[in-house]
Design a protein around this motif. Structure first.
Motif, PDB file in Angstrom:
ATOM      1  N   GLY A   1      45.953  37.686  28.614  1.00  0.00           N
ATOM      2  CA  GLY A   1      44.755  38.508  28.414  1.00  0.00           C
ATOM      3  C   GLY A   1      43.783  37.720  27.555  1.00  0.00           C
ATOM      4  N   PRO A   2      42.738  38.362  27.076  1.00  0.00           N
ATOM      5  CA  PRO A   2      41.748  37.640  26.266  1.00  0.00           C
ATOM      6  C   PRO A   2      42.362  36.927  25.056  1.00  0.00           C
ATOM      7  N   ALA A   3      43.323  37.570  24.366  1.00  0.00           N
ATOM      8  CA  ALA A   3      43.910  36.937  23.178  1.00  0.00           C
ATOM      9  C   ALA A   3      44.709  35.696  23.568  1.00  0.00           C
ATOM     10  N   GLY A   4      45.546  35.823  24.595  1.00  0.00           N
ATOM     11  CA  GLY A   4      46.377  34.691  25.013  1.00  0.00           C
ATOM     12  C   GLY A   4      45.539  33.541  25.540  1.00  0.00           C
TER      13      GLY A   4
ATOM     14  N   VAL B   1      52.628  32.145  29.675  1.00  0.00           N
ATOM     15  CA  VAL B   1      53.371  32.912  30.687  1.00  0.00           C
ATOM     16  C   VAL B   1      52.631  34.225  30.910  1.00  0.00           C
ATOM     17  N   GLU B   2      52.304  34.518  32.158  1.00  0.00           N
ATOM     18  CA  GLU B   2      51.599  35.775  32.479  1.00  0.00           C
ATOM     19  C   GLU B   2      52.365  36.532  33.554  1.00  0.00           C
ATOM     20  N   HIS B   3      52.542  37.788  33.266  1.00  0.00           N
ATOM     21  CA  HIS B   3      53.378  38.633  34.114  1.00  0.00           C
ATOM     22  C   HIS B   3      52.617  39.170  35.327  1.00  0.00           C
TER      23      HIS B   3
ATOM     24  N   GLY C   1      43.793  37.640  32.562  1.00  0.00           N
ATOM     25  CA  GLY C   1      42.695  38.533  32.142  1.00  0.00           C
ATOM     26  C   GLY C   1      43.178  39.817  31.510  1.00  0.00           C
ATOM     27  N   GLY C   2      44.442  40.182  31.776  1.00  0.00           N
ATOM     28  CA  GLY C   2      45.002  41.384  31.158  1.00  0.00           C
ATOM     29  C   GLY C   2      44.185  42.626  31.448  1.00  0.00           C
ATOM     30  N   GLN C   3      44.130  43.506  30.467  1.00  0.00           N
ATOM     31  CA  GLN C   3      43.347  44.747  30.644  1.00  0.00           C
ATOM     32  C   GLN C   3      41.885  44.433  30.915  1.00  0.00           C
ATOM     33  N   ALA C   4      41.390  43.417  30.227  1.00  0.00           N
ATOM     34  CA  ALA C   4      39.971  43.094  30.374  1.00  0.00           C
ATOM     35  C   ALA C   4      39.652  42.777  31.836  1.00  0.00           C
TER      36      ALA C   4
ATOM     37  N   ARG D   1      30.340  45.062  28.620  1.00  0.00           N
ATOM     38  CA  ARG D   1      28.958  44.943  28.167  1.00  0.00           C
ATOM     39  C   ARG D   1      28.843  44.602  26.688  1.00  0.00           C
ATOM     40  N   ASN D   2      29.972  44.635  25.966  1.00  0.00           N
ATOM     41  CA  ASN D   2      29.862  44.412  24.521  1.00  0.00           C
ATOM     42  C   ASN D   2      30.451  43.080  24.094  1.00  0.00           C
ATOM     43  N   TYR D   3      30.658  42.159  25.033  1.00  0.00           N
ATOM     44  CA  TYR D   3      31.184  40.854  24.646  1.00  0.00           C
ATOM     45  C   TYR D   3      30.003  39.968  24.267  1.00  0.00           C
TER      46      TYR D   3
ATOM     47  N   GLN E   1      57.668  37.340  33.744  1.00  0.00           N
ATOM     48  CA  GLN E   1      57.636  38.113  32.516  1.00  0.00           C
ATOM     49  C   GLN E   1      58.572  37.435  31.520  1.00  0.00           C
ATOM     50  N   VAL E   2      58.150  37.378  30.269  1.00  0.00           N
ATOM     51  CA  VAL E   2      59.093  36.930  29.242  1.00  0.00           C
ATOM     52  C   VAL E   2      59.961  38.135  28.914  1.00  0.00           C
ATOM     53  N   THR E   3      61.268  37.962  29.065  1.00  0.00           N
ATOM     54  CA  THR E   3      62.158  39.115  28.883  1.00  0.00           C
ATOM     55  C   THR E   3      62.939  39.046  27.583  1.00  0.00           C
TER      56      THR E   3
ATOM     57  N   LEU F   1      35.270  56.758  39.497  1.00  0.00           N
ATOM     58  CA  LEU F   1      34.028  56.886  38.720  1.00  0.00           C
ATOM     59  C   LEU F   1      34.104  56.125  37.403  1.00  0.00           C
ATOM     60  N   GLN F   2      35.128  55.267  37.283  1.00  0.00           N
ATOM     61  CA  GLN F   2      35.240  54.500  36.043  1.00  0.00           C
ATOM     62  C   GLN F   2      34.017  53.610  35.859  1.00  0.00           C
ATOM     63  N   GLY F   3      33.443  53.682  34.675  1.00  0.00           N
ATOM     64  CA  GLY F   3      32.234  52.911  34.382  1.00  0.00           C
ATOM     65  C   GLY F   3      30.974  53.639  34.790  1.00  0.00           C
TER      66      GLY F   3
ATOM     67  N   GLY G   1      45.775  40.070  19.186  1.00  0.00           N
ATOM     68  CA  GLY G   1      45.195  41.011  20.146  1.00  0.00           C
ATOM     69  C   GLY G   1      45.762  42.407  19.997  1.00  0.00           C
ATOM     70  N   ASP G   2      45.616  43.187  21.057  1.00  0.00           N
ATOM     71  CA  ASP G   2      45.943  44.617  21.022  1.00  0.00           C
ATOM     72  C   ASP G   2      47.385  44.915  20.613  1.00  0.00           C
ATOM     73  N   VAL G   3      48.276  43.973  20.847  1.00  0.00           N
ATOM     74  CA  VAL G   3      49.700  44.214  20.583  1.00  0.00           C
ATOM     75  C   VAL G   3      49.992  44.249  19.090  1.00  0.00           C
TER      76      VAL G   3
ATOM     77  N   ARG H   1      39.476  45.630  21.313  1.00  0.00           N
ATOM     78  CA  ARG H   1      38.276  45.138  21.988  1.00  0.00           C
ATOM     79  C   ARG H   1      38.515  43.708  22.483  1.00  0.00           C
ATOM     80  N   VAL H   2      37.763  43.325  23.489  1.00  0.00           N
ATOM     81  CA  VAL H   2      37.921  41.982  24.037  1.00  0.00           C
ATOM     82  C   VAL H   2      37.559  40.939  22.977  1.00  0.00           C
ATOM     83  N   ALA H   3      36.416  41.132  22.327  1.00  0.00           N
ATOM     84  CA  ALA H   3      35.947  40.118  21.367  1.00  0.00           C
ATOM     85  C   ALA H   3      36.946  39.961  20.220  1.00  0.00           C
TER      86      ALA H   3
HETATM   87  C1  LIG Z   1      39.675  49.776  31.895  1.00  0.00           C
HETATM   88  C2  LIG Z   1      39.429  49.093  30.587  1.00  0.00           C
HETATM   89  C3  LIG Z   1      38.139  48.764  30.229  1.00  0.00           C
HETATM   90  C4  LIG Z   1      37.903  48.128  29.008  1.00  0.00           C
HETATM   91  N1  LIG Z   1      36.623  47.827  28.685  1.00  0.00           N
HETATM   92  C5  LIG Z   1      36.373  47.186  27.529  1.00  0.00           C
HETATM   93  C6  LIG Z   1      35.062  46.812  27.200  1.00  0.00           C
HETATM   94  O1  LIG Z   1      34.114  47.081  27.939  1.00  0.00           O
HETATM   95  N2  LIG Z   1      34.864  46.159  26.037  1.00  0.00           N
HETATM   96  C7  LIG Z   1      35.887  45.837  25.176  1.00  0.00           C
HETATM   97  O2  LIG Z   1      35.636  45.207  24.150  1.00  0.00           O
HETATM   98  N3  LIG Z   1      37.152  46.188  25.472  1.00  0.00           N
HETATM   99  C8  LIG Z   1      37.426  46.844  26.609  1.00  0.00           C
HETATM  100  N4  LIG Z   1      38.706  47.206  26.914  1.00  0.00           N
HETATM  101  C9  LIG Z   1      39.782  46.834  25.966  1.00  0.00           C
HETATM  102  C10 LIG Z   1      40.142  45.330  26.160  1.00  0.00           C
HETATM  103  O3  LIG Z   1      40.314  45.038  27.529  1.00  0.00           O
HETATM  104  C11 LIG Z   1      41.380  44.967  25.378  1.00  0.00           C
HETATM  105  O4  LIG Z   1      41.148  45.241  24.019  1.00  0.00           O
HETATM  106  C12 LIG Z   1      41.758  43.487  25.546  1.00  0.00           C
HETATM  107  O5  LIG Z   1      41.971  43.159  26.905  1.00  0.00           O
HETATM  108  C13 LIG Z   1      43.001  43.151  24.743  1.00  0.00           C
HETATM  109  O6  LIG Z   1      43.354  41.830  25.019  1.00  0.00           O
HETATM  110  P1  LIG Z   1      44.831  41.292  24.776  1.00  0.00           P
HETATM  111  O7  LIG Z   1      44.834  39.862  25.197  1.00  0.00           O
HETATM  112  O8  LIG Z   1      45.255  41.618  23.400  1.00  0.00           O
HETATM  113  O9  LIG Z   1      45.763  42.158  25.723  1.00  0.00           O
HETATM  114  P2  LIG Z   1      45.726  42.473  27.284  1.00  0.00           P
HETATM  115  O10 LIG Z   1      44.365  42.380  27.820  1.00  0.00           O
HETATM  116  O11 LIG Z   1      46.448  43.755  27.432  1.00  0.00           O
HETATM  117  O12 LIG Z   1      46.567  41.299  27.938  1.00  0.00           O
HETATM  118  C14 LIG Z   1      47.954  41.217  27.776  1.00  0.00           C
HETATM  119  C15 LIG Z   1      48.551  40.426  28.927  1.00  0.00           C
HETATM  120  O13 LIG Z   1      49.915  40.178  28.655  1.00  0.00           O
HETATM  121  C16 LIG Z   1      50.663  40.304  29.854  1.00  0.00           C
HETATM  122  N5  LIG Z   1      52.046  40.617  29.492  1.00  0.00           N
HETATM  123  C17 LIG Z   1      52.494  41.759  28.909  1.00  0.00           C
HETATM  124  N6  LIG Z   1      53.827  41.643  28.678  1.00  0.00           N
HETATM  125  C18 LIG Z   1      54.192  40.421  29.128  1.00  0.00           C
HETATM  126  C19 LIG Z   1      55.447  39.720  29.147  1.00  0.00           C
HETATM  127  N7  LIG Z   1      56.550  40.254  28.637  1.00  0.00           N
HETATM  128  N8  LIG Z   1      55.482  38.484  29.706  1.00  0.00           N
HETATM  129  C20 LIG Z   1      54.355  37.916  30.210  1.00  0.00           C
HETATM  130  N9  LIG Z   1      53.155  38.533  30.204  1.00  0.00           N
HETATM  131  C21 LIG Z   1      53.079  39.761  29.651  1.00  0.00           C
HETATM  132  C22 LIG Z   1      49.985  41.428  30.599  1.00  0.00           C
HETATM  133  O14 LIG Z   1      50.272  41.353  31.998  1.00  0.00           O
HETATM  134  C23 LIG Z   1      48.517  41.168  30.264  1.00  0.00           C
HETATM  135  O15 LIG Z   1      47.912  40.346  31.231  1.00  0.00           O
HETATM  136  C24 LIG Z   1      38.984  47.828  28.129  1.00  0.00           C
HETATM  137  C25 LIG Z   1      40.290  48.151  28.501  1.00  0.00           C
HETATM  138  C26 LIG Z   1      40.521  48.779  29.718  1.00  0.00           C
HETATM  139  C27 LIG Z   1      41.927  49.134  30.102  1.00  0.00           C
END
Ligand SMILES: Cc1cc2nc3c(=O)[nH]c(=O)nc-3n(C[C@H](O)[C@H](O)[C@H](O)COP(=O)(O)OP(=O)(O)OC[C@H]3O[C@@H](n4cnc5c(N)ncnc54)[C@H](O)[C@@H]3O)c2cc1C
Length: 622
Positions: free
Chosen positions: A266-269, A286-288, A292-295, A302-304, A336-338, A381-383, A552-554, A561-563
């Motif tokens: 995702g953005p953090a990784g 490693v990506e499961h 791009g993850g949630q992002a 729009r807020n990046y 997936q890392v298990t 209707l998301q967004g 990141g989010d974890v 947030r993405v940023a």
């Molecule tokens: C629909 C939606 C819209 C959003 N819109 C915005 C926005 O407009 N602006 C904003 O700032 N934020 C937004 N967010 C929040 C933002 O996307 C997250 O805060 C951000 O993506 C977090 O990044 P991250 O890298 O911490 O985690 P994530 O994006 O969750 O990425 C984690 C990644 O790790 C992978 N993973 C998980 N477990 C394992 C494993 N065991 N082994 C290997 N891979 C694994 C997952 O598949 C995933 O790809 C939105 C979130 C969602 C769901």
């Protein structure tokens, strides 16, 4: 401008009629609409200069002409890619004219052309973009060459083209239209930005493709990878098989010990990988699921910072992925890392395919899984009135509107208070009979004092409808006790019904809070400090395991947030350097092959060996 376009422009100036330029190769059209001749001319000139070979350029002097003109174009086989309209004093209803385009052609992107310095108009344009009644805005070109203007236009055209499909197909999927796996594969290719065509196996074209491949009886869906010299055809493949067939996985030499392994792209990784590999650390990610993850699931972020027009999550992710790849990051996809364990001065990461990776340090960036409503009508209707997880950037556009917030936690409470600064009325929808168990008292009191916030208890969202322009119009609410349903008019719904950190795989290794979020740095309990083996306090972002960081989010306390995720990912890199420098000074590097790094046959899960003392094994604080 071509002679024919010039003649047409004159006609338009005189009669306010449409201007048509010749484009024999045109596959689509760009329509300009403005009552102001200067705006119309400059847009027409710039568009014709750059795009008339591929697009028919049409200008309307009167908004009333627009619908008929677009229908004519469609009848002539020219879909409209962009409608660019003037806004401001000369086009006082410009935003409404563009908003109405959704009724005529939902696929056409609506772009407001704002005059340089027209600060009055720009606020209503920003609000319309946030609400989804406009797609983009652009500053009218002031002089040629207008590279900045064309950079935006080229990007909008690319966006339209990628949404429309039908161009180059790197992959084809032939499957049942409404099967879940077909949907997953469409999503997978789109999140990875692989141009893919989907063909319903029941359609004539779908049947023909299967016949040509000799796969009429194959298990569906069938995936054809068409870009390689030797085409790959896969019947009902797993994601892992598709990733392997793509040929983008770099072989990992046996015995390789990476400086850092990043779990999650995702953005953090991705930010961690870009930073680490650009600074010379050997890095594996490693990506499961999907880069791009949630992002990557967000159609428009729009807020990046740095992207004033917003950027699709998939595009942001792809750019970061390319960057990391170019700097030398190794990617392991669809695994997936298990399990995480320690072995001989480094960490071992067990993968879902049975393979094992070894690394001197680890970044856990596995994010959270947002709980979703799972109501198809609202997912669509998301967004466009339905928002997940974030209210801050959309709030100013809620001025005077009826807004609903689904959820009873602190994030829902904070969102409601923030939205109430702009919205006419905010209604919090809570399934429970009270907020006391789920929300902080100070928030409950603030909500109680807010004149325009009300709370409906014992209620849940079960459906909704959109306007013909594709914006949220109403919600269907169900009383949880009586199961009675009723429809309420709604302009926006913010869904904050909880998020689950993806940390189950960590078992009893890194310390987590009771919700599963990973504790780092100062958040680690005193007991973890006391047993810390490294003779130093944990670094910021470092978990209870020395050399294992979370970003990141974890991470407990992270801003979702993405940023922020990108910031945390990047911030781990100097910490890695510090950790690795110290570890190199104190730990002898392992000699010879360490561990097989290519996939080994899957083994049944066994109790994990304890982490070695030098890596600071500790049970998780629960
Ligand atoms: C629909 C939606 C819209 C959003 N819109 C915005 C926005 O407009 N602006 C904003 O700032 N934020 C937004 N967010 C929040 C933002 O996307 C997250 O805060 C951000 O993506 C977090 O990044 P991250 O890298 O911490 O985690 P994530 O994006 O969750 O990425 C984690 C990644 O790790 C992978 N993973 C998980 N477990 C394992 C494993 N065991 N082994 C290997 N891979 C694994 C997952 O598949 C995933 O790809 C939105 C979130 C969602 C769901």
């Amino acid at each position: 401008m071509s002679a024919s376009a010039g003649a047409a422009t004159t006609a338009s100036q005189e009669a306010g009629a449409a201007i048509l330029s010749e484009a024999t190769e045109a596959q689509a059209a760009i329509v300009i609409v403005s009552q102001e001749s200067g705006t119309r001319e400059v847009l027409h000139r710039e568009m014709s200069k750059r795009y008339s070979a591929d697009y028919q350029i049409v200008a309307c002097g009167q908004p009333a002409e627009l619908a008929a003109r677009m229908r004519d174009l469609r009848a002539a086989g020219l879909p409209v890619a962009l409608v660019i309209g003037g806004v401001g004093a000369q086009d006082p209803d410009g935003v409404e004219v563009l908003a109405a385009v959704r009724d005529i052609d939902p696929a056409a992107l609506r772009v407001a052309a704002v005059g340089w310095g027209d600060w009055q108009s720009v606020r209503s344009v920003f609000n319309a973009v946030t609400l989804g009644t406009l797609d983009h805005w652009v500053t009218c070109p002031a002089q040629a060459p207008a590279e900045e203007f064309h950079r935006s236009i080229a990007e909008f055209l690319r966006e339209w083209g990628s949404q429309r499909g039908g161009g180059f197909e790197a992959a084809q999927v032939i499957g049942e239209q409404w099967s879940a796996r077909s949907q997953e594969l469409r999503d997978l290719f789109s999140r990875h930005r692989v141009p893919a065509g989907f063909y319903d196996a029941a359609s004539g074209h779908g049947r023909q493709i299967l016949r040509d491949l000799g796969l009429e009886a194959a298990e569906l869906p069938v995936v054809v990878l068409r870009f390689a010299a030797k085409r790959s055809v896969l019947a009902n493949p797993s994601n892992q098989q598709i990733a392997d067939a793509f040929g983008v996985m770099t072989p990992i030499p046996p015995g390789e010990v990476f400086d850092v392994a990043v779990v999650g792209a995702g953005p953090a990784g991705l930010a961690a990988a870009v930073g680490a590999s650009s600074e010379g650390l050997s890095t594996v990610v490693v990506e499961h699921e999907a880069v791009g993850g949630q992002a990557g699931t967000s159609s428009m972020i729009r807020n990046y910072p740095g992207f004033s027009q917003g950027i699709s999550g998939a595009m942001l992710a792809q750019e970061a992925w390319r960057q990391a790849w170019a700097f030398g990051t190794t990617f392991v996809y669809m695994r997936q890392v298990t399990n995480l364990s320690g072995n001989g001065g480094h960490y071992q990461l067990r993968l879902s395919d049975g393979g094992i990776l070894a690394a001197r340090s680890v970044i856990i960036a596995t994010g959270v899984a947002y709980r979703r409503l799972g109501i198809p009508a609202l997912e669509e209707l998301q967004g466009r009135g339905v928002f997940y997880g974030t209210a801050a950037s959309e709030a100013p556009a809620m001025r005077g509107r009826r807004v609903f917030v689904a959820g009873g936690g602190n994030s829902a409470g904070q969102a409601a208070l923030h939205l109430a600064k702009w919205a006419r009325q905010v209604t919090i929808l809570v399934r429970a009979p009270s907020l006391a168990a789920s929300m902080s008292d100070y928030l409950i009191r603030q909500i109680g004092a807010a004149p325009n916030i009300d709370v409906r208890y014992g209620v849940q969202v079960t459906g909704g409808t959109g306007t013909s322009a594709g914006h949220l119009q109403s919600l269907l609410l169900q009383d949880t006790a009586s199961e009675q349903q009723r429809t309420v008019p709604a302009d926006a719904l913010f869904v904050l019904i909880g998020a689950q950190p993806r940390t189950q795989w960590l078992d009893h290794t890194a310390a987590r809070d009771r919700w599963g979020f990973i504790l780092t740095g100062p958040d680690l309990p005193a007991s973890a400090h006391a047993r810390w083996p490294a003779g130093r306090p944990p670094l910021p972002l470092e978990t209870s395991l020395p050399g294992v960081f979370a970003a990141g989010d974890v991470r407990r306390g992270s801003v979702k947030r993405v940023a922020s995720a990108v910031g945390e990912g990047a911030a781990t890199v100097p910490l890695l350097h510090r950790y690795l420098a110290r570890a190199a000074a104190t730990t002898p590097r392992p000699r010879g092959p360490v561990t097989p790094s290519r996939p080994a046959p899957p083994k049944p899960r066994a109790p994990q060996p304890p982490l070695p003392a030098e890596l600071g094994a500790q049970p998780a604080a629960r």
